[in-house]
Design a protein around this motif. Sequence first.
Motif, PDB file in Angstrom:
ATOM      1  N   LEU A  33      -9.032   9.720  -8.152  1.00  0.00           N
ATOM      2  CA  LEU A  33      -8.911   8.422  -7.488  1.00  0.00           C
ATOM      3  C   LEU A  33      -9.911   7.405  -8.041  1.00  0.00           C
ATOM      4  O   LEU A  33      -9.506   6.309  -8.446  1.00  0.00           O
ATOM      5  N   ILE A  67      -5.290   1.182  -9.836  1.00  0.00           N
ATOM      6  CA  ILE A  67      -4.895   0.944  -8.454  1.00  0.00           C
ATOM      7  C   ILE A  67      -5.010  -0.547  -8.163  1.00  0.00           C
ATOM      8  O   ILE A  67      -4.104  -1.153  -7.589  1.00  0.00           O
ATOM      9  N   THR A 113       0.736   3.984  -2.917  1.00  0.00           N
ATOM     10  CA  THR A 113       0.329   5.350  -2.554  1.00  0.00           C
ATOM     11  C   THR A 113       1.368   6.366  -3.017  1.00  0.00           C
ATOM     12  O   THR A 113       1.029   7.390  -3.624  1.00  0.00           O
ATOM     13  N   PRO A 172       0.822  -1.219   0.000  1.00  0.00           N
ATOM     14  CA  PRO A 172       0.000   0.000   0.000  1.00  0.00           C
ATOM     15  C   PRO A 172       0.856   1.269   0.000  1.00  0.00           C
ATOM     16  O   PRO A 172       0.531   2.241  -0.680  1.00  0.00           O
TER      17      PRO A 172
END
Lengths: 321, 363
Positions: free
Chosen positions: A232, A239, A112, A108
């Motif tokens: 996002l 992602i 990120t 993660p």
Amino acid sequence: MRRDGGGAMAVSRGGRAWPLRSRGVGRSASSVGDWRAALVFLTPWLLGMVLLTALPMIGSAVLSFTNYDLLSVPRWVGTANYQRLLTRDARYLHSLEVTTVYVLVSVPLSVTVALIIAVSLSATTRLANFFRGVFYLPSLLGGSVAIGVLWRQLFGSDGLVNAVLGVFGAEGTSWIGDPRYALSTLILLHVWQFGAPMVIFLAGVRQIPKEVVEATIMDGANPVQRFFRITLPLLSPLILFNLVMQTITAFQAFVPAYVISDGTGGPVDSTLFYTLYLYLEGFRNFRMGYAMAMAWILLFIIGAFTALAFWASRFWVHYES
Amino acid sequence: MSAIGLKDVRKSYGSVEVISSIDLDIEQGEFVVFVGPSGCGKSTLLRMIAGLEGIDGGTLSIDGVVANDIAPARRGIAMVFQSYALYPHMSVYENLAFSLRIAHVDKAEIDRRVRNAAAMLQLEPYLSRRPRALSGGQRQRVAIGRAIVREAKVFLFDEPLSNLDAALRVATRIEIAKLKERLPDTTMIYVTHDQVEAMTLADRIVVLNGGNVEQVGRPVELYESPANLFVAGFIGSPAMNFLPCRLEHQGERTLVQIDGAEQTAIAFGSGGRSGAEAGTLGVRPESLHIAEAGAALITGMVELVEHLGEVTILYVAAGLGQPVLAKLSKTQDFAKGDRVSLSAASTDLYAFDASGDALPRLG
């Protein structure tokens, strides 16, 4: 058995190659000549698939039910290897824990960082181009032995990190020699190599239509709101992709831990990655059957994580078409 | 006080000036259409009003307040984009509500405004759908709905119909006209390269060319009294025919004579000029009719005949390089190779001087 996770290799190779084969078969159904031509073209791949992937996988699956020391004849022990791994081998469970912590923290984090850098470098100025190149560099160097060695020098007791800390009057420790910090340095190394996911995110950011961004400006969204409400969600398929790919590679991580701990997984097993323990069992202690059972469990763990990620994706990934 | 005021507004990209000194006042509740060929600066000008492009010189005022540096969202302006620019991951309802949620409007009020806009645009059955499940026309209505819920004082439309097919374009055009009737106090600025949209929707049309305003006026005014060659050629379809001619300024009036024409010289106002110069005579295809003997303005050979039912369009080669177009009513019995003589009432003719400016009419 491959040290870097032969099982997962088979998954990705099989996944890529399968549509190719089914297409060839479908088209050649009309005549024998087509069949032959298809076979000729497929032979190199078929040879590779059978000799380098399928047979070794079948072999390792069978051997995982035996005791095998590479020298004598394998002895069938049924599910004893698996039972021992899952119930009695504390060191194995510890390596599983170390690896899980490594995966859950570093993946993660690196995704990120990659996302944030990609969004901030999405402009097409010359400076942004330069920084994109610079940030991608660590990924080119990758998980090589040289970088592992470099990391050891950086985080050793007389390494660069401590030298810098010394300038500010702080006293460092041997980061890789201290069981409290050794895993963190490996996590840092993984996060540092955020270039590959960054490049994928960059491509995604560029795909977001300019007018959609302008619509958010007209609607009064500030950059933070735009990021969370538009960028996002629109990048969510990427992602997911990056999370899955990073998870697979992180579970299979071997070289950094091997180099930094001199192949021991130390200090105090704090960097004993799953694949490192597998390697030690197979090639140091010559318990090849045991190591192969570990490899198969790892394959199932990675498969389960991937399946879980895809199942959960329905709740947060937005596909446009 | 005008809703939107532009004073000496300029914009350059590097050394290329795309908007050069534009002055324009738009009243509250007006429907103004910016029209012009590709690259004339109409979209740039719209985006400058929206705040999506910076203003390099001059002032933009909104309700009398200089707005050059006000953030786009604070200008009280909503924009409808050519590509709709809907948020693909949100339902129609969420698309409509987005700006209000950002502005922390309370939930009941958001719901009231969204449902109100949806009712106005017949979007109620689609509120829970994603944009990808909508047709082009429905998407465009959602984009318009986003502007409505904001209750903005000014709506900007950037070529909103150009992604729709011909039939839908007409239907949506009518919907926009109706929308304007229901929102009489909302100022609307609309960019298009389609003159039919401009003529049918606009209270006033601003014709832009090369970053300059060529003419501002009511649609019929532009059609009947174009200020110059560019506007004359741009407004009207098929475009006005231009014939080279000689202008002889004689005191108060100017005599216009086409070489070889039988029709007698036509008089225009001279604007106080004297001497003679080469000019251009303009005549619209729909003003031309078959000439009586001895009174032809143009004589030539029919190159092509287009039968459209309600009209027949003749392409006549009259030795001018470009064919002269004549739009005759009903079906006319002409064939390629026929010799025709055309003339027009003198009140339907336009004269332009060497620099392209229209000469005034007499009387």
